[in-house]
Design a protein around this motif. Structure first.
Motif, mmCIF file in Angstrom:
data_model
loop_
_atom_site.group_PDB
_atom_site.id
_atom_site.type_symbol
_atom_site.label_atom_id
_atom_site.label_comp_id
_atom_site.label_asym_id
_atom_site.label_seq_id
_atom_site.Cartn_x
_atom_site.Cartn_y
_atom_site.Cartn_z
ATOM 1 N N SER A 43 80.145 -37.921 -23.808
ATOM 2 C CA SER A 43 80.166 -38.229 -25.728
ATOM 3 C C SER A 43 80.772 -36.872 -26.110
ATOM 4 O O SER A 43 81.084 -36.833 -26.709
ATOM 5 C CB SER A 43 78.808 -38.599 -26.404
ATOM 6 O OG SER A 43 77.990 -38.309 -25.896
ATOM 7 N N GLY A 44 80.241 -35.634 -25.553
ATOM 8 C CA GLY A 44 80.155 -34.791 -25.876
ATOM 9 C C GLY A 44 81.512 -33.707 -25.755
ATOM 10 O O GLY A 44 81.576 -32.655 -25.661
ATOM 11 N N ALA A 45 82.113 -33.956 -24.366
ATOM 12 C CA ALA A 45 82.880 -32.768 -24.016
ATOM 13 C C ALA A 45 84.086 -32.894 -24.888
ATOM 14 O O ALA A 45 85.298 -33.524 -24.615
ATOM 15 C CB ALA A 45 83.407 -33.860 -22.282
ATOM 16 N N SER A 46 84.657 -31.775 -24.018
ATOM 17 C CA SER A 46 86.511 -31.207 -24.309
ATOM 18 C C SER A 46 87.013 -32.087 -23.507
ATOM 19 O O SER A 46 86.608 -32.619 -22.158
ATOM 20 C CB SER A 46 86.379 -29.715 -24.252
ATOM 21 O OG SER A 46 85.850 -30.008 -23.139
ATOM 22 N N ARG A 47 88.220 -32.225 -24.280
ATOM 23 C CA ARG A 47 89.174 -33.332 -23.582
ATOM 24 C C ARG A 47 89.476 -32.796 -22.050
ATOM 25 O O ARG A 47 90.074 -33.853 -21.826
ATOM 26 C CB ARG A 47 90.220 -33.577 -24.751
ATOM 27 C CG ARG A 47 91.113 -32.054 -24.185
ATOM 28 C CD ARG A 47 92.242 -32.684 -25.826
ATOM 29 N NE ARG A 47 92.915 -31.138 -25.669
ATOM 30 C CZ ARG A 47 93.600 -31.207 -27.329
ATOM 31 N NH1 ARG A 47 93.691 -32.246 -28.363
ATOM 32 N NH2 ARG A 47 94.503 -30.214 -27.680
ATOM 33 N N LEU A 102 77.055 -17.668 -12.742
ATOM 34 C CA LEU A 102 76.226 -17.736 -13.318
ATOM 35 C C LEU A 102 76.592 -18.300 -15.086
ATOM 36 O O LEU A 102 76.400 -18.715 -15.798
ATOM 37 C CB LEU A 102 75.482 -16.315 -14.100
ATOM 38 C CG LEU A 102 74.265 -16.286 -13.124
ATOM 39 C CD1 LEU A 102 73.856 -14.681 -12.834
ATOM 40 C CD2 LEU A 102 73.288 -16.838 -13.353
ATOM 41 N N MET A 103 78.530 -17.397 -15.056
ATOM 42 C CA MET A 103 78.931 -17.574 -16.320
ATOM 43 C C MET A 103 79.812 -18.374 -16.339
ATOM 44 O O MET A 103 79.034 -19.449 -17.463
ATOM 45 C CB MET A 103 80.023 -16.486 -16.195
ATOM 46 C CG MET A 103 79.417 -14.595 -16.557
ATOM 47 S SD MET A 103 78.734 -14.782 -18.048
ATOM 48 C CE MET A 103 80.029 -15.579 -19.375
ATOM 49 N N GLU A 104 79.829 -18.940 -14.802
ATOM 50 C CA GLU A 104 80.685 -20.595 -15.225
ATOM 51 C C GLU A 104 79.186 -21.782 -15.763
ATOM 52 O O GLU A 104 80.338 -22.595 -16.151
ATOM 53 C CB GLU A 104 80.960 -20.747 -13.662
ATOM 54 C CG GLU A 104 81.233 -22.637 -13.084
ATOM 55 C CD GLU A 104 82.047 -22.475 -12.161
ATOM 56 O OE1 GLU A 104 83.495 -23.068 -11.835
ATOM 57 O OE2 GLU A 104 81.503 -22.118 -10.861
ATOM 58 N N MET A 109 78.359 -25.551 -20.509
ATOM 59 C CA MET A 109 78.202 -25.790 -20.921
ATOM 60 C C MET A 109 78.145 -25.763 -22.483
ATOM 61 O O MET A 109 78.885 -26.667 -23.407
ATOM 62 C CB MET A 109 76.588 -25.318 -21.459
ATOM 63 C CG MET A 109 76.333 -25.041 -20.143
ATOM 64 S SD MET A 109 75.349 -26.970 -19.715
ATOM 65 C CE MET A 109 73.707 -27.407 -20.683
ATOM 66 N N GLU A 110 79.298 -24.898 -22.759
ATOM 67 C CA GLU A 110 79.902 -24.423 -23.696
ATOM 68 C C GLU A 110 80.906 -25.557 -24.102
ATOM 69 O O GLU A 110 81.433 -26.334 -25.180
ATOM 70 C CB GLU A 110 80.576 -22.847 -23.970
ATOM 71 C CG GLU A 110 79.074 -21.975 -24.140
ATOM 72 C CD GLU A 110 80.004 -20.684 -24.398
ATOM 73 O OE1 GLU A 110 81.576 -20.769 -24.500
ATOM 74 O OE2 GLU A 110 78.611 -19.652 -25.128
ATOM 75 N N ALA A 111 81.954 -25.997 -22.908
ATOM 76 C CA ALA A 111 83.045 -26.853 -22.662
ATOM 77 C C ALA A 111 82.329 -28.207 -23.135
ATOM 78 O O ALA A 111 83.022 -29.031 -23.852
ATOM 79 C CB ALA A 111 83.253 -26.582 -21.907
ATOM 80 N N LEU A 112 80.480 -28.571 -22.490
ATOM 81 C CA LEU A 112 79.822 -29.396 -23.256
ATOM 82 C C LEU A 112 79.742 -29.585 -24.506
ATOM 83 O O LEU A 112 80.040 -30.562 -25.170
ATOM 84 C CB LEU A 112 79.160 -29.854 -22.866
ATOM 85 C CG LEU A 112 77.812 -31.036 -22.452
ATOM 86 C CD1 LEU A 112 78.983 -32.276 -22.095
ATOM 87 C CD2 LEU A 112 77.408 -31.137 -21.801
ATOM 88 N N ASN A 113 79.877 -28.954 -25.677
ATOM 89 C CA ASN A 113 79.802 -28.992 -27.083
ATOM 90 C C ASN A 113 80.765 -29.015 -27.476
ATOM 91 O O ASN A 113 80.456 -28.555 -28.902
ATOM 92 C CB ASN A 113 78.563 -27.761 -26.651
ATOM 93 C CG ASN A 113 77.142 -27.882 -26.582
ATOM 94 O OD1 ASN A 113 76.347 -29.462 -26.234
ATOM 95 N ND2 ASN A 113 76.126 -27.219 -25.801
ATOM 96 N N ARG A 114 82.244 -28.630 -27.283
ATOM 97 C CA ARG A 114 82.877 -27.588 -27.736
ATOM 98 C C ARG A 114 83.601 -29.019 -28.857
ATOM 99 O O ARG A 114 83.870 -29.045 -29.809
ATOM 100 C CB ARG A 114 83.998 -27.820 -26.969
ATOM 101 C CG ARG A 114 84.061 -26.329 -26.477
ATOM 102 C CD ARG A 114 85.641 -25.676 -26.854
ATOM 103 N NE ARG A 114 86.128 -26.573 -25.434
ATOM 104 C CZ ARG A 114 86.411 -25.450 -23.958
ATOM 105 N NH1 ARG A 114 85.289 -24.172 -23.633
ATOM 106 N NH2 ARG A 114 86.652 -26.320 -23.047
ATOM 107 N N ALA A 115 83.455 -30.689 -28.636
ATOM 108 C CA ALA A 115 83.578 -31.388 -29.453
ATOM 109 C C ALA A 115 82.822 -32.033 -30.136
ATOM 110 O O ALA A 115 83.191 -32.901 -30.483
ATOM 111 C CB ALA A 115 84.001 -32.563 -28.397
ATOM 112 N N ASN A 116 81.366 -30.796 -30.157
ATOM 113 C CA ASN A 116 80.467 -32.314 -31.107
ATOM 114 C C ASN A 116 80.964 -30.547 -32.395
ATOM 115 O O ASN A 116 80.138 -29.589 -32.258
ATOM 116 C CB ASN A 116 79.536 -31.464 -30.144
ATOM 117 C CG ASN A 116 77.789 -32.616 -30.874
ATOM 118 O OD1 ASN A 116 78.696 -32.958 -32.671
ATOM 119 N ND2 ASN A 116 76.780 -33.052 -30.290
#
Length: 370
Positions: A43-47, A102-104, A109-116
């Motif tokens: 639901s919050g993932a980027s496209r 680590l960075m991946e 996680m940032e990509a998951l939040n981008r669309a929110n």
């Protein structure tokens, strides 16, 4: 200064040598747990995120939970005298999912939040140091300005708040994300009751960031992120206390197992000299590069959920001006981590850009490096 740079070199060598020796505990989710996690994540993932990207995020979340459970098991094994001798190098070789990257993990996680749009993504470390001590204070700028802050306490509160938001996603195909970021760094004389507990310095740092993820490898290291940054930094003061500069920065991030480092050179955008410190159009600090340098090198190493970090700045000139910062973070609870910070050099804050500072602080961090 010779001992100072010897210490930096030794720590870098130790971090690099240890980079292959650590591996995060791999987690396992049941089929039902994975399905529930995917329902929430999608639901919050980027496209541009794939199902496998979402699965990796769910594995990371499961791993964080399993690490807390594992700490309890480790304590029980220690009491019973049982020892576990796992080859961490073999675990990394047998880890096709790349769970030790680590960075991946952070980028996913940032990509998951981008669309929110109801979430702000952490940018730099967010931390609070209730105790920050300097052996000698830089009182000269305040005395020259006739400020009551000329009489400073050696112990104060130090904190940083740093967030970013997505402006535009996937500018170049499925890559190239444009962010706007803001970092607030403050030094608070909270224990000076006679002076009404003033904020002696607050640095504002807005940034425009064009970010590119990558998967290029060299000498065993993966280049995971590259950024072009338009950076402004100011302390919001006027007159002789005003400090500010603008930079164009390039940042590249590499990782290998539990070790990650970034190199960030910059170019200062020139300013007019003006007619003195009272001229708001003039340069407040024309010699700032002599002290703050021309680049920043940062490194971090994670082992057993503890992170040791190093930051080095240098002006590449014979006077050896610059700075080094050592950090150590460790788990305290599921939401915060303990944080120890030591700083030696120039640029502890903008008002201190040309003043050599020794500062040590202890507190907590709310969002860590990874």
């Amino acid at each position: 200064m010779t001992r100072f740079y010897a210490l930096v070199s030794l720590l870098l060598v130790c971090l690099g040598a240890a980079a292959d020796d650590d591996k995060d505990t791999e987690s396992s989710l049941s089929g039902q747990e994975m399905a529930e996690c995917l329902k929430t994540a999608v639901s919050g993932a980027s496209r541009e995120m794939t199902i496998e990207d979402l699965r990796e995020i769910c594995r990371t979340l499961g791993q964080n939970q399993s690490q807390e459970e594992q700490s309890v098991l480790d304590a029980v094994q220690a009491l019973s005298g049982d020892e576990q001798d796992d080859s961490e190098e073999e675990q990394e070789e047998n880890d096709p999912s790349g769970a030790s990257r680590l960075m991946e993990k952070r980028l996913n996680m940032e990509a998951l939040n981008r669309a929110n749009r109801f979430l702000l993504t952490p940018h730099r470390r967010n931390y609070l140091l209730p105790v920050s001590y300097q052996d000698e204070r830089n009182t000269a700028p305040y005395a020259e300005a006739g400020s009551p802050l000329a009489d400073l306490m050696s112990t104060e509160v130090e904190f940083q708040l740093s967030v970013k938001i997505l402006i535009r996603e996937s500018i170049l195909g499925d890559n190239g994300h444009l962010y706007m970021a803001y970092t607030n760094y403050s030094l608070f004389q909270a224990y000076d009751r006679e002076a009404s507990r003033p904020f002696r310095e607050t640095n504002h740092q807005p940034e425009l960031i064009l970010s590119f993820v990558n998967d290029w490898k060299i000498f065993g290291f993966r280049n995971v992120l590259n950024e072009v940054i338009l950076n402004h930094q100011s302390n919001g003061q006027d007159g002789s206390l005003s400090r500010s500069w603008d930079r164009i920065m390039l940042s590249t991030v590499f990782e290998r197992g539990p070790f990650a480092f970034s190199l960030t050179p910059w170019y200062r955008i020139p300013e007019d000299e003006g007619d003195g410190p009272d001229d708001p159009t003039g340069d407040d600090n024309p010699d700032i590069e002599k002290y703050m340098g021309h680049f920043e090198l940062s490194a971090a190493y994670k082992r057993n959920d503890q992170i040791v970090s190093l930051m080095v700045r240098n002006n590449l000139e014979s006077d050896n001006r610059g700075a080094v910062e050592l950090g150590w973070s460790f788990p305290v609870s599921s939401t915060v981590r303990g944080y120890f910070r030591y700083f030696n050099g120039y640029g502890h804050s903008l008002i201190d850009y040309d003043y050599h500072t020794n500062a040590v602080g202890l507190g907590i961090t709310f969002t860590d490096l990874f």
